[in-house]
Design a protein around this motif. Structure first.
Motif, PDB file in Angstrom:
ATOM      1  N   ASP A   1       0.834  -1.194   0.000  1.00 30.26           N
ATOM      2  CA  ASP A   1       0.000   0.000   0.000  1.00 30.26           C
ATOM      3  C   ASP A   1       0.876   1.253   0.000  1.00 30.26           C
ATOM      4  O   ASP A   1       1.778   1.395   0.809  1.00 30.26           O
ATOM      5  N   GLY A   2       0.612   2.135  -0.929  1.00 28.20           N
ATOM      6  CA  GLY A   2       1.342   3.378  -1.021  1.00 28.20           C
ATOM      7  C   GLY A   2       2.631   3.285  -1.816  1.00 28.20           C
ATOM      8  O   GLY A   2       3.238   4.301  -2.119  1.00 28.20           O
ATOM      9  N   LEU A   3       3.085   2.067  -2.161  1.00 25.19           N
ATOM     10  CA  LEU A   3       4.310   1.893  -2.933  1.00 25.19           C
ATOM     11  C   LEU A   3       4.045   1.330  -4.317  1.00 25.19           C
ATOM     12  O   LEU A   3       4.701   1.695  -5.271  1.00 25.19           O
ATOM     13  N   SER A   4       3.111   0.395  -4.404  1.00 23.27           N
ATOM     14  CA  SER A   4       2.856  -0.295  -5.670  1.00 23.27           C
ATOM     15  C   SER A   4       1.939   0.515  -6.560  1.00 23.27           C
ATOM     16  O   SER A   4       1.008   1.162  -6.091  1.00 23.27           O
ATOM     17  N   GLY A   5       2.220   0.449  -7.851  1.00 27.84           N
ATOM     18  CA  GLY A   5       1.381   1.137  -8.816  1.00 27.84           C
ATOM     19  C   GLY A   5       1.540   0.507 -10.179  1.00 27.84           C
ATOM     20  O   GLY A   5       2.413  -0.330 -10.399  1.00 27.84           O
ATOM     21  N   ALA A   6       0.708   0.915 -11.101  1.00 21.57           N
ATOM     22  CA  ALA A   6       0.729   0.371 -12.450  1.00 21.57           C
ATOM     23  C   ALA A   6       1.923   0.891 -13.241  1.00 21.57           C
ATOM     24  O   ALA A   6       2.462   1.955 -12.932  1.00 21.57           O
ATOM     25  N   THR A   7       2.318   0.140 -14.247  1.00 14.80           N
ATOM     26  CA  THR A   7       3.387   0.583 -15.141  1.00 14.80           C
ATOM     27  C   THR A   7       2.982   1.884 -15.808  1.00 14.80           C
ATOM     28  O   THR A   7       1.805   2.248 -15.828  1.00 14.80           O
ATOM     29  N   ARG A   8       3.946   2.582 -16.355  1.00 17.12           N
ATOM     30  CA  ARG A   8       3.684   3.862 -17.008  1.00 17.12           C
ATOM     31  C   ARG A   8       4.008   3.756 -18.499  1.00 17.12           C
ATOM     32  O   ARG A   8       4.998   3.126 -18.875  1.00 17.12           O
ATOM     33  N   PRO A   9       3.212   4.400 -19.333  1.00 20.95           N
ATOM     34  CA  PRO A   9       3.486   4.395 -20.779  1.00 20.95           C
ATOM     35  C   PRO A   9       4.637   5.351 -21.102  1.00 20.95           C
ATOM     36  O   PRO A   9       5.091   6.104 -20.238  1.00 20.95           O
ATOM     37  N   PRO A  10       5.098   5.356 -22.349  1.00 17.73           N
ATOM     38  CA  PRO A  10       6.138   6.311 -22.728  1.00 17.73           C
ATOM     39  C   PRO A  10       5.705   7.743 -22.405  1.00 17.73           C
ATOM     40  O   PRO A  10       4.533   8.090 -22.528  1.00 17.73           O
ATOM     41  N   GLY A  11       6.655   8.545 -21.971  1.00 22.84           N
ATOM     42  CA  GLY A  11       6.389   9.937 -21.634  1.00 22.84           C
ATOM     43  C   GLY A  11       7.073  10.326 -20.347  1.00 22.84           C
ATOM     44  O   GLY A  11       7.818   9.550 -19.755  1.00 22.84           O
ATOM     45  N   ARG A  12       6.809  11.554 -19.910  1.00 22.60           N
ATOM     46  CA  ARG A  12       7.384  12.091 -18.674  1.00 22.60           C
ATOM     47  C   ARG A  12       6.375  11.890 -17.547  1.00 22.60           C
ATOM     48  O   ARG A  12       5.201  12.204 -17.695  1.00 22.60           O
ATOM     49  N   HIS A  13       6.866  11.393 -16.420  1.00 21.75           N
ATOM     50  CA  HIS A  13       5.997  11.102 -15.280  1.00 21.75           C
ATOM     51  C   HIS A  13       6.577  11.745 -14.029  1.00 21.75           C
ATOM     52  O   HIS A  13       7.782  11.695 -13.802  1.00 21.75           O
ATOM     53  N   THR A  14       5.708  12.352 -13.230  1.00 17.80           N
ATOM     54  CA  THR A  14       6.129  13.008 -12.002  1.00 17.80           C
ATOM     55  C   THR A  14       5.396  12.377 -10.826  1.00 17.80           C
ATOM     56  O   THR A  14       4.181  12.188 -10.866  1.00 17.80           O
ATOM     57  N   MET A  15       6.157  12.056  -9.797  1.00 18.31           N
ATOM     58  CA  MET A  15       5.598  11.494  -8.565  1.00 18.31           C
ATOM     59  C   MET A  15       6.132  12.318  -7.400  1.00 18.31           C
ATOM     60  O   MET A  15       7.334  12.592  -7.338  1.00 18.31           O
ATOM     61  N   THR A  16       5.248  12.705  -6.495  1.00 15.85           N
ATOM     62  CA  THR A  16       5.666  13.436  -5.305  1.00 15.85           C
ATOM     63  C   THR A  16       5.452  12.544  -4.100  1.00 15.85           C
ATOM     64  O   THR A  16       4.379  11.967  -3.918  1.00 15.85           O
ATOM     65  N   PHE A  17       6.479  12.442  -3.276  1.00 13.21           N
ATOM     66  CA  PHE A  17       6.445  11.590  -2.098  1.00 13.21           C
ATOM     67  C   PHE A  17       6.415  12.464  -0.850  1.00 13.21           C
ATOM     68  O   PHE A  17       7.313  13.274  -0.627  1.00 13.21           O
ATOM     69  N   ASP A  18       5.375  12.301  -0.069  1.00 13.17           N
ATOM     70  CA  ASP A  18       5.160  13.056   1.157  1.00 13.17           C
ATOM     71  C   ASP A  18       6.163  12.592   2.209  1.00 13.17           C
ATOM     72  O   ASP A  18       6.187  11.419   2.577  1.00 13.17           O
ATOM     73  N   GLY A  19       6.973  13.508   2.679  1.00 18.65           N
ATOM     74  CA  GLY A  19       7.995  13.177   3.659  1.00 18.65           C
ATOM     75  C   GLY A  19       7.454  12.646   4.966  1.00 18.65           C
ATOM     76  O   GLY A  19       8.167  11.990   5.714  1.00 18.65           O
ATOM     77  N   ALA A  20       6.210  12.900   5.264  1.00 23.08           N
ATOM     78  CA  ALA A  20       5.631  12.429   6.521  1.00 23.08           C
ATOM     79  C   ALA A  20       5.000  11.043   6.380  1.00 23.08           C
ATOM     80  O   ALA A  20       4.632  10.437   7.373  1.00 23.08           O
ATOM     81  N   ARG A  21       4.882  10.534   5.151  1.00 23.82           N
ATOM     82  CA  ARG A  21       4.155   9.271   4.975  1.00 23.82           C
ATOM     83  C   ARG A  21       4.935   8.174   4.272  1.00 23.82           C
ATOM     84  O   ARG A  21       4.506   7.050   4.241  1.00 23.82           O
ATOM     85  N   SER A  22       6.053   8.472   3.685  1.00 28.58           N
ATOM     86  CA  SER A  22       6.768   7.475   2.902  1.00 28.58           C
ATOM     87  C   SER A  22       8.045   7.049   3.618  1.00 28.58           C
ATOM     88  O   SER A  22       8.239   7.339   4.802  1.00 28.58           O
ATOM     89  N   ALA A  23       8.928   6.389   2.885  1.00 28.50           N
ATOM     90  CA  ALA A  23      10.219   5.963   3.441  1.00 28.50           C
ATOM     91  C   ALA A  23      11.039   7.162   3.902  1.00 28.50           C
ATOM     92  O   ALA A  23      12.011   7.013   4.626  1.00 28.50           O
ATOM     93  N   LEU A  24      10.634   8.349   3.509  1.00 32.70           N
ATOM     94  CA  LEU A  24      11.351   9.568   3.883  1.00 32.70           C
ATOM     95  C   LEU A  24      11.117   9.958   5.338  1.00 32.70           C
ATOM     96  O   LEU A  24      11.884  10.733   5.904  1.00 32.70           O
TER      97      LEU A  24
END
Length: 172
Positions: A93-116
Protein backbone atom coordinates in the motif's frame (compact mmCIF):
# COMPACT_ATOMS: atom_id res chain seq x y z
CA UNK A 1 15.81 32.26 35.40
CA UNK A 2 14.31 31.72 31.96
CA UNK A 3 10.94 30.13 31.66
CA UNK A 4 10.32 27.68 28.80
CA UNK A 5 7.02 26.36 27.69
CA UNK A 6 7.19 22.59 28.02
CA UNK A 7 4.81 22.21 25.08
CA UNK A 8 7.11 24.32 22.89
CA UNK A 9 10.15 22.25 23.86
CA UNK A 10 8.39 18.94 23.11
CA UNK A 11 6.85 20.28 19.91
CA UNK A 12 10.35 20.86 18.59
CA UNK A 13 11.35 17.29 19.46
CA UNK A 14 8.22 15.59 18.16
CA UNK A 15 8.71 16.28 14.46
CA UNK A 16 12.15 16.33 12.86
CA UNK A 17 12.67 19.13 10.34
CA UNK A 18 13.12 16.61 7.50
CA UNK A 19 9.51 15.46 7.97
CA UNK A 20 8.32 18.69 6.47
CA UNK A 21 10.13 18.00 3.20
CA UNK A 22 8.65 16.28 0.17
CA UNK A 23 10.53 14.65 -2.66
CA UNK A 24 9.43 15.11 -6.27
CA UNK A 25 10.78 12.62 -8.78
CA UNK A 26 10.36 13.03 -12.51
CA UNK A 27 11.37 10.28 -14.90
CA UNK A 28 11.01 9.73 -18.61
CA UNK A 29 10.06 6.46 -20.25
CA UNK A 30 11.30 6.81 -23.82
CA UNK A 31 9.21 5.70 -26.78
CA UNK A 32 11.09 2.76 -28.25
CA UNK A 33 10.49 1.42 -31.71
CA UNK A 34 10.11 -2.31 -31.25
CA UNK A 35 7.89 -4.93 -32.80
CA UNK A 36 6.35 -5.79 -29.43
CA UNK A 37 6.46 -2.99 -26.85
CA UNK A 38 5.88 -3.62 -23.16
CA UNK A 39 5.80 -0.82 -20.59
CA UNK A 40 8.74 -1.20 -18.21
CA UNK A 41 8.56 -2.19 -14.60
CA UNK A 42 10.11 0.64 -12.57
CA UNK A 43 11.50 0.78 -9.04
CA UNK A 44 12.36 4.06 -7.31
CA UNK A 45 14.38 3.99 -4.11
CA UNK A 46 16.89 5.93 -2.03
CA UNK A 47 20.44 4.73 -1.36
CA UNK A 48 22.79 5.73 1.43
CA UNK A 49 26.45 6.63 0.74
CA UNK A 50 27.42 2.96 1.12
CA UNK A 51 24.84 2.09 -1.60
CA UNK A 52 22.52 0.21 0.77
CA UNK A 53 18.81 0.91 0.46
CA UNK A 54 17.43 3.63 2.72
CA UNK A 55 13.90 2.92 1.50
CA UNK A 56 11.74 2.12 -1.49
CA UNK A 57 9.50 4.94 -2.71
CA UNK A 58 7.62 3.22 -5.54
CA UNK A 59 7.39 -0.03 -7.49
CA UNK A 60 5.48 0.22 -10.76
CA UNK A 61 4.48 -3.10 -12.29
CA UNK A 62 1.49 -5.11 -13.52
CA UNK A 63 -0.48 -4.82 -10.28
CA UNK A 64 -3.70 -5.81 -12.09
CA UNK A 65 -2.44 -9.28 -13.04
CA UNK A 66 -4.58 -12.03 -11.46
CA UNK A 67 -3.17 -13.50 -8.24
CA UNK A 68 -0.42 -10.84 -8.18
CA UNK A 69 1.32 -12.68 -11.05
CA UNK A 70 3.01 -9.44 -12.12
CA UNK A 71 5.14 -9.56 -8.96
CA UNK A 72 6.89 -12.66 -10.32
CA UNK A 73 8.79 -10.51 -12.82
CA UNK A 74 9.99 -7.91 -10.30
CA UNK A 75 13.22 -9.91 -10.04
CA UNK A 76 14.08 -8.40 -13.44
CA UNK A 77 14.65 -5.13 -11.57
CA UNK A 78 17.86 -6.82 -10.42
CA UNK A 79 19.59 -4.00 -8.59
CA UNK A 80 16.51 -2.96 -6.60
CA UNK A 81 15.55 -6.60 -6.03
CA UNK A 82 18.91 -7.42 -4.42
CA UNK A 83 18.94 -4.27 -2.27
CA UNK A 84 15.33 -4.16 -1.06
CA UNK A 85 12.78 -5.96 -3.22
CA UNK A 86 13.20 -9.56 -2.12
CA UNK A 87 12.46 -8.54 1.48
CA UNK A 88 9.17 -6.82 0.59
CA UNK A 89 5.63 -8.12 0.39
CA UNK A 90 3.96 -6.78 -2.73
CA UNK A 91 1.67 -5.21 -3.57
CA UNK A 92 2.50 -2.71 -0.83
CA UNK A 93 0.00 0.00 0.00
CA UNK A 94 1.34 3.38 -1.02
CA UNK A 95 4.31 1.89 -2.93
CA UNK A 96 2.86 -0.29 -5.67
CA UNK A 97 1.38 1.14 -8.82
CA UNK A 98 0.73 0.37 -12.45
CA UNK A 99 3.39 0.58 -15.14
CA UNK A 100 3.68 3.86 -17.01
CA UNK A 101 3.49 4.40 -20.78
CA UNK A 102 6.14 6.31 -22.73
CA UNK A 103 6.39 9.94 -21.63
CA UNK A 104 7.38 12.09 -18.67
CA UNK A 105 6.00 11.10 -15.28
CA UNK A 106 6.13 13.01 -12.00
CA UNK A 107 5.60 11.49 -8.56
CA UNK A 108 5.67 13.44 -5.30
CA UNK A 109 6.44 11.59 -2.10
CA UNK A 110 5.16 13.06 1.16
CA UNK A 111 8.00 13.18 3.66
CA UNK A 112 5.63 12.43 6.52
CA UNK A 113 4.15 9.27 4.97
CA UNK A 114 6.77 7.47 2.90
CA UNK A 115 10.22 5.96 3.44
CA UNK A 116 11.35 9.57 3.88
CA UNK A 117 9.65 9.83 7.28
CA UNK A 118 12.63 8.46 9.21
CA UNK A 119 15.39 9.55 6.84
CA UNK A 120 17.92 11.76 8.62
CA UNK A 121 19.17 14.84 6.73
CA UNK A 122 22.23 14.18 4.61
CA UNK A 123 23.59 13.08 1.25
CA UNK A 124 21.71 10.32 -0.57
CA UNK A 125 21.23 8.98 -4.06
CA UNK A 126 17.91 8.56 -5.82
CA UNK A 127 17.96 5.37 -7.88
CA UNK A 128 15.45 4.61 -10.64
CA UNK A 129 15.58 1.24 -12.36
CA UNK A 130 13.54 0.16 -15.37
CA UNK A 131 13.27 -3.31 -16.92
CA UNK A 132 11.14 -4.29 -19.86
CA UNK A 133 9.93 -7.67 -21.09
CA UNK A 134 11.73 -8.42 -24.35
CA UNK A 135 13.80 -5.31 -23.70
CA UNK A 136 16.65 -4.02 -21.63
CA UNK A 137 17.31 -2.94 -18.08
CA UNK A 138 18.83 0.29 -16.80
CA UNK A 139 19.54 2.02 -13.48
CA UNK A 140 19.90 5.81 -13.32
CA UNK A 141 21.23 7.46 -10.16
CA UNK A 142 20.98 11.11 -9.09
CA UNK A 143 22.69 12.28 -5.85
CA UNK A 144 20.79 14.78 -3.71
CA UNK A 145 20.76 16.37 -0.25
CA UNK A 146 17.79 15.38 1.92
CA UNK A 147 16.71 18.02 4.40
CA UNK A 148 17.82 20.86 2.13
CA UNK A 149 14.70 22.33 0.49
CA UNK A 150 15.48 23.43 -3.02
CA UNK A 151 18.13 20.76 -3.51
CA UNK A 152 17.82 19.19 -6.95
CA UNK A 153 19.68 16.78 -9.20
CA UNK A 154 19.30 15.38 -12.70
CA UNK A 155 20.73 12.34 -14.46
CA UNK A 156 20.07 10.87 -17.88
CA UNK A 157 19.62 7.28 -18.94
CA UNK A 158 20.80 5.80 -22.21
CA UNK A 159 18.13 3.27 -23.20
CA UNK A 160 15.23 2.32 -20.93
CA UNK A 161 15.04 5.66 -19.10
CA UNK A 162 15.44 9.25 -20.24
CA UNK A 163 15.95 12.18 -17.88
CA UNK A 164 15.52 11.46 -14.16
CA UNK A 165 15.30 14.39 -11.77
CA UNK A 166 14.78 14.80 -8.05
CA UNK A 167 13.76 17.94 -6.16
CA UNK A 168 13.51 18.37 -2.40
CA UNK A 169 10.69 20.74 -1.52
CA UNK A 170 9.56 22.11 1.81
CA UNK A 171 5.90 21.48 2.52
CA UNK A 172 5.84 23.95 5.42
Amino acid sequence: MRSFSLAAVFAGLAVPAAWADDLTVTFEVPRLRTAEYHAPYVAIWIERADQTSAGTLAVLYDVAAPNNAGAEWLKDLRTWWRKAGRDMTLPADGLSGATRPPGRHTMTFDGARSALRTLPPGAYTLAVEAARELGGREVVRAPFMWGAPGAAATATGASELGVVSVVVASSR
